[in-house]
Design a protein around this motif. Sequence first.
Motif, PDB file in Angstrom:
ATOM      1  N   GLU A 197       0.816  -1.216   0.000  1.00 26.43           N
ATOM      2  CA  GLU A 197       0.000   0.000   0.000  1.00 26.43           C
ATOM      3  C   GLU A 197       0.849   1.265   0.000  1.00 26.43           C
ATOM      4  O   GLU A 197       0.321   2.370   0.143  1.00 26.43           O
ATOM      5  N   ASN A 198       2.179   1.106  -0.127  1.00 23.79           N
ATOM      6  CA  ASN A 198       3.096   2.237  -0.246  1.00 23.79           C
ATOM      7  C   ASN A 198       3.170   3.113   0.995  1.00 23.79           C
ATOM      8  O   ASN A 198       3.588   4.263   0.927  1.00 23.79           O
ATOM      9  N   ARG A 199       2.789   2.548   2.133  1.00 25.76           N
ATOM     10  CA  ARG A 199       2.929   3.304   3.379  1.00 25.76           C
ATOM     11  C   ARG A 199       4.346   3.222   3.914  1.00 25.76           C
ATOM     12  O   ARG A 199       4.768   4.063   4.700  1.00 25.76           O
ATOM     13  N   PHE A 200       5.086   2.183   3.517  1.00 19.91           N
ATOM     14  CA  PHE A 200       6.498   2.036   3.867  1.00 19.91           C
ATOM     15  C   PHE A 200       7.242   1.610   2.616  1.00 19.91           C
ATOM     16  O   PHE A 200       6.776   0.752   1.861  1.00 19.91           O
ATOM     17  N   GLU A 201       8.418   2.215   2.414  1.00 22.73           N
ATOM     18  CA  GLU A 201       9.198   1.890   1.217  1.00 22.73           C
ATOM     19  C   GLU A 201       9.967   0.585   1.381  1.00 22.73           C
ATOM     20  O   GLU A 201      10.139  -0.173   0.430  1.00 22.73           O
ATOM     21  N   LEU A 202      10.426   0.311   2.617  1.00 21.43           N
ATOM     22  CA  LEU A 202      11.210  -0.883   2.905  1.00 21.43           C
ATOM     23  C   LEU A 202      10.504  -1.733   3.946  1.00 21.43           C
ATOM     24  O   LEU A 202       9.955  -1.204   4.924  1.00 21.43           O
ATOM     25  N   GLY A 203      10.548  -3.044   3.761  1.00 29.84           N
ATOM     26  CA  GLY A 203      10.009  -3.954   4.749  1.00 29.84           C
ATOM     27  C   GLY A 203      10.921  -5.150   4.930  1.00 29.84           C
ATOM     28  O   GLY A 203      11.701  -5.488   4.041  1.00 29.84           O
ATOM     29  N   ILE A 204      10.824  -5.777   6.097  1.00 31.23           N
ATOM     30  CA  ILE A 204      11.542  -7.025   6.370  1.00 31.23           C
ATOM     31  C   ILE A 204      10.526  -8.041   6.863  1.00 31.23           C
ATOM     32  O   ILE A 204       9.687  -7.728   7.724  1.00 31.23           O
ATOM     33  N   VAL A 205      10.582  -9.255   6.332  1.00 33.37           N
ATOM     34  CA  VAL A 205       9.624 -10.299   6.699  1.00 33.37           C
ATOM     35  C   VAL A 205      10.361 -11.586   7.025  1.00 33.37           C
ATOM     36  O   VAL A 205      11.512 -11.795   6.606  1.00 33.37           O
ATOM     37  N   THR A 206       9.688 -12.467   7.772  1.00 32.95           N
ATOM     38  CA  THR A 206      10.277 -13.748   8.148  1.00 32.95           C
ATOM     39  C   THR A 206       9.796 -14.881   7.255  1.00 32.95           C
ATOM     40  O   THR A 206      10.288 -15.998   7.368  1.00 32.95           O
ATOM     41  N   GLN A 207       8.827 -14.613   6.391  1.00 33.26           N
ATOM     42  CA  GLN A 207       8.349 -15.601   5.434  1.00 33.26           C
ATOM     43  C   GLN A 207       8.405 -14.980   4.041  1.00 33.26           C
ATOM     44  O   GLN A 207       7.897 -13.874   3.832  1.00 33.26           O
ATOM     45  N   LYS A 208       8.983 -15.678   3.102  1.00 34.03           N
ATOM     46  CA  LYS A 208       9.181 -15.127   1.761  1.00 34.03           C
ATOM     47  C   LYS A 208       7.849 -15.043   1.024  1.00 34.03           C
ATOM     48  O   LYS A 208       7.206 -16.062   0.764  1.00 34.03           O
ATOM     49  N   PRO A 209       7.403 -13.826   0.667  1.00 34.41           N
ATOM     50  CA  PRO A 209       6.140 -13.694  -0.066  1.00 34.41           C
ATOM     51  C   PRO A 209       6.338 -13.998  -1.547  1.00 34.41           C
ATOM     52  O   PRO A 209       7.445 -13.882  -2.082  1.00 34.41           O
ATOM     53  N   ASP A 210       5.251 -14.375  -2.207  1.00 30.42           N
ATOM     54  CA  ASP A 210       5.336 -14.678  -3.645  1.00 30.42           C
ATOM     55  C   ASP A 210       4.491 -13.726  -4.482  1.00 30.42           C
ATOM     56  O   ASP A 210       4.175 -14.015  -5.628  1.00 30.42           O
ATOM     57  N   ASP A 211       4.146 -12.581  -3.924  1.00 35.06           N
ATOM     58  CA  ASP A 211       3.365 -11.591  -4.654  1.00 35.06           C
ATOM     59  C   ASP A 211       4.234 -10.963  -5.745  1.00 35.06           C
ATOM     60  O   ASP A 211       5.321 -10.438  -5.453  1.00 35.06           O
ATOM     61  N   ASP A 249      15.530 -19.075  10.873  1.00 33.31           N
ATOM     62  CA  ASP A 249      14.609 -18.360   9.994  1.00 33.31           C
ATOM     63  C   ASP A 249      15.402 -17.458   9.049  1.00 33.31           C
ATOM     64  O   ASP A 249      16.389 -16.834   9.459  1.00 33.31           O
ATOM     65  N   THR A 250      14.985 -17.389   7.808  1.00 33.81           N
ATOM     66  CA  THR A 250      15.563 -16.451   6.856  1.00 33.81           C
ATOM     67  C   THR A 250      14.743 -15.168   6.873  1.00 33.81           C
ATOM     68  O   THR A 250      13.513 -15.203   6.849  1.00 33.81           O
ATOM     69  N   LEU A 251      15.421 -14.040   6.928  1.00 37.12           N
ATOM     70  CA  LEU A 251      14.771 -12.742   6.877  1.00 37.12           C
ATOM     71  C   LEU A 251      14.948 -12.153   5.478  1.00 37.12           C
ATOM     72  O   LEU A 251      16.031 -12.263   4.887  1.00 37.12           O
ATOM     73  N   TRP A 252      13.890 -11.517   4.979  1.00 38.77           N
ATOM     74  CA  TRP A 252      13.869 -11.033   3.598  1.00 38.77           C
ATOM     75  C   TRP A 252      13.548  -9.544   3.550  1.00 38.77           C
ATOM     76  O   TRP A 252      12.643  -9.066   4.246  1.00 38.77           O
ATOM     77  N   TRP A 253      14.298  -8.809   2.706  1.00 40.19           N
ATOM     78  CA  TRP A 253      13.900  -7.452   2.332  1.00 40.19           C
ATOM     79  C   TRP A 253      12.728  -7.546   1.364  1.00 40.19           C
ATOM     80  O   TRP A 253      12.753  -8.377   0.446  1.00 40.19           O
ATOM     81  N   ILE A 254      11.737  -6.687   1.516  1.00 42.42           N
ATOM     82  CA  ILE A 254      10.716  -6.563   0.478  1.00 42.42           C
ATOM     83  C   ILE A 254      10.523  -5.088   0.125  1.00 42.42           C
ATOM     84  O   ILE A 254      10.571  -4.218   0.986  1.00 42.42           O
ATOM     85  N   THR A 255      10.343  -4.837  -1.157  1.00 42.67           N
ATOM     86  CA  THR A 255      10.051  -3.498  -1.675  1.00 42.67           C
ATOM     87  C   THR A 255       9.078  -3.667  -2.835  1.00 42.67           C
ATOM     88  O   THR A 255       8.876  -4.768  -3.344  1.00 42.67           O
ATOM     89  N   ARG A 256       8.480  -2.564  -3.272  1.00 42.02           N
ATOM     90  CA  ARG A 256       7.635  -2.635  -4.457  1.00 42.02           C
ATOM     91  C   ARG A 256       8.500  -2.873  -5.685  1.00 42.02           C
ATOM     92  O   ARG A 256       9.548  -2.257  -5.867  1.00 42.02           O
ATOM     93  N   ALA A 257       8.066  -3.783  -6.541  1.00 41.76           N
ATOM     94  CA  ALA A 257       8.864  -4.159  -7.710  1.00 41.76           C
ATOM     95  C   ALA A 257       8.669  -3.204  -8.885  1.00 41.76           C
ATOM     96  O   ALA A 257       9.496  -3.178  -9.796  1.00 41.76           O
ATOM     97  N   GLU A 258       7.578  -2.414  -8.859  1.00 39.75           N
ATOM     98  CA  GLU A 258       7.234  -1.647 -10.061  1.00 39.75           C
ATOM     99  C   GLU A 258       8.085  -0.396 -10.254  1.00 39.75           C
ATOM    100  O   GLU A 258       8.108   0.163 -11.342  1.00 39.75           O
ATOM    101  N   TRP A 259       8.741   0.091  -9.197  1.00 32.52           N
ATOM    102  CA  TRP A 259       9.536   1.303  -9.363  1.00 32.52           C
ATOM    103  C   TRP A 259      10.825   1.191  -8.548  1.00 32.52           C
ATOM    104  O   TRP A 259      10.909   0.435  -7.570  1.00 32.52           O
ATOM    105  N   PRO A 260      11.858   1.941  -8.921  1.00 30.15           N
ATOM    106  CA  PRO A 260      13.151   1.826  -8.235  1.00 30.15           C
ATOM    107  C   PRO A 260      13.100   2.422  -6.841  1.00 30.15           C
ATOM    108  O   PRO A 260      12.299   3.323  -6.542  1.00 30.15           O
ATOM    109  N   LEU A 261      13.979   1.924  -5.985  1.00 32.72           N
ATOM    110  CA  LEU A 261      14.107   2.476  -4.640  1.00 32.72           C
ATOM    111  C   LEU A 261      14.754   3.850  -4.696  1.00 32.72           C
ATOM    112  O   LEU A 261      15.555   4.149  -5.578  1.00 32.72           O
TER     113      LEU A 261
END
Length: 291
Positions: free
Chosen positions: A136-150, A264-276
């Motif tokens: 929802e673009n409320r945060f530019e960077l996120g960290i998660v403990t489960q790898k999302p497939d979106d 547990d593996t920790l993952w960076w997540i960001t929106r894929a559609e535009w550059p950081l």
Amino acid sequence: MLQPQWLRTFRTLVSVGNFTRTAEQLDLTQAAVSQHVRHLETQLGKLLIRHPRKLELTPAGHALLDYAREMETAEQRLAQRLAGNEDSHGDIRLITPGSIGLALYPRLLALQQASPGLNIHHRFAPTREVVESVLENRFELGIVTQKPDDPRLSVTELTREPLELVVPAGVEIHDWRDLETLGFIDHPDGQDMASRLLSRRFPGNPGVRSLPRSGSTNQISLILEPVARGLGFSVVPRHAREAFQNPQAIKVVAPADGDVEVVDTLWWITRAEWPLSARARRVQRDLQAGL
């Protein structure tokens, strides 16, 4: 045409739930707040139902709130794009699980001290909320403990974090009965973490749900406080244990020879559609280098 000020007033009113506090927060009169709502209702129909102690949104009100949030997000994206090549000024918005957040937050503050033009906005949240907030673009960077497939998300590995069995200092753990004697200090992810770790350490055990619960808390920084006071044991990620302020009062029960760590593996997540933005890339580099 919907005036931006009317939308800000409406969004704030829904958030705080009170005309008086909305006026105070926006430095307006209460009459001005009411006038902005009337202007909107003249164009869109009834937006609010006023109850004695709360405001209830009508369907039109929900639709307008969604629109107002979309406009706010668009404004934030525009500001990010306009300042995207500057790595020492602007907002850094990072949302993380609690354990890794405890480890990273002091480093974020050090980064802000080195570059006072940066503004750090850090939130602790479970994985599901992290994913939603980045989408929802409320945060530019996120960290998660489960790898999302979106497909809307870009996902890269950050680090790996072992789970640890933590007991009061001086306590010896030889078998399942010792855990039963201590009792379990639970937390929001406690059942899952304890099940995964204890099934490896004590094969054939009756399960963490069979253990007496000696307490619980939803504050990651406080989980080990009752353990330090001898009130029970817990299972937490390593970063949570390393951030605890009274390490001499607790002990990590090391795995026996042949036991496999639960990691547990920790993952960076960001929106894929535009550059950081440049500052987000800087945060990623600096934080990852310290892990």
